[in-house]
Design a protein around this motif. Sequence first.
Motif, PDB file in Angstrom:
ATOM      1  N   UNK A  11      -1.078  -4.261   1.104  1.00 26.05           N
ATOM      2  CA  UNK A  11      -0.596  -5.182   0.076  1.00 26.05           C
ATOM      3  C   UNK A  11       0.332  -4.478  -0.913  1.00 26.05           C
ATOM      4  N   UNK A  12      -0.015  -3.248  -1.325  1.00 30.41           N
ATOM      5  CA  UNK A  12       0.755  -2.559  -2.353  1.00 30.41           C
ATOM      6  C   UNK A  12       2.092  -2.033  -1.850  1.00 30.41           C
ATOM      7  N   UNK A  13       2.179  -1.724  -0.569  1.00 29.44           N
ATOM      8  CA  UNK A  13       3.417  -1.162  -0.031  1.00 29.44           C
ATOM      9  C   UNK A  13       4.122  -2.117   0.945  1.00 29.44           C
ATOM     10  N   UNK A  14       3.645  -3.362   1.008  1.00 30.95           N
ATOM     11  CA  UNK A  14       4.243  -4.390   1.866  1.00 30.95           C
ATOM     12  C   UNK A  14       4.485  -3.859   3.284  1.00 30.95           C
ATOM     13  N   UNK A  15       3.436  -3.245   3.850  1.00 37.37           N
ATOM     14  CA  UNK A  15       3.575  -2.690   5.193  1.00 37.37           C
ATOM     15  C   UNK A  15       3.320  -3.763   6.249  1.00 37.37           C
ATOM     16  N   UNK A  16       3.908  -3.545   7.397  1.00 37.02           N
ATOM     17  CA  UNK A  16       3.740  -4.463   8.521  1.00 37.02           C
ATOM     18  C   UNK A  16       2.538  -4.025   9.358  1.00 37.02           C
TER      19      UNK A  16
END
Length: 311
Positions: A11-16
């Motif tokens: 969520x914090x790093x908008x990772x896939x």
Amino acid sequence: MLKVRTKDIIENFQMELISGGEGVSRPITTSDLSRPGIEIAGFFTYYPKERVQLLGMTELTFFQKLTDEEKASRMAQLCTEATPAIIVSRDMDVPKELIEASEEANVPVLRSPLKTTRLASRLTNFLESKLAPTTAIHGVLVDIYGVGVLITGKSGVGKSEAALELVKRGHRLVADDCVEIRQEDQDTLIGNAPELIRHLLEIRGLGIIDVMTLFGAGAVRNYKRITLVINLELWDQTKQYDRLGLEEEKMKILDTEITRLTVPVRPGRNLAVIIEVAAMNYRLKKMGFNAAKQFTNKLANVIEEDHEEFQ
């Protein structure tokens, strides 16, 4: 209570999320990261499986040189029951062997567009902040001329009233009543207010006031490094208080020692001004100017001169 899970970094790093979705609630217990290059080469004796694993261009380029059997074996060994996540940087293609192994072991495989070194730096900072040792102290935290001053003392001694006067004088409130403190480094303590009482100040007789609403956004801040503790106590005539400022008392919070001043409280003393001056004097001392030492040196010189004249 677990502080960080894999889904938090997603969520914090908008990772896939590529695969291993069932493992997104795995706990992350250390801020140390691992780049498993030597493990991909086949050496797993000291594999730190409890760390978040980062795969960059170097690791994946070498991985492509392995045989199909070696690829499947290495990725299966990377994905353990304790591995919180495996992150592929630079938006590179994720090897199918890693996807298959992660699905079988329920290890989340994530992908980020950031370069490996930048991703490692940002991720380490985030995890160190979240996993830092924490405690809570009854007191008030105020930012005075850039100095984080923690005001402590027994209930009713006047901490919140002093903080209100400091806010009126242009300083910024961080927390009232309960200060949450985390140790982010060996000598770095960061204080903030619990979410429930952020920007609120309790004044006996008035009740709870919202400092940001009354005084504006410039009167508050969310967190501040603590560098000085001022302990307020009711005036005790039997106690000898420091009148020169030569003695430096320390207070230990977690593993960090902070300078503490004890200020006696009695009618007629303007606590806000005293605390404000204490913060300014602390800054001066850090800049190399110590008024108390200069006074004692001058006094010693005068005494020595008088002694010589008397002889």
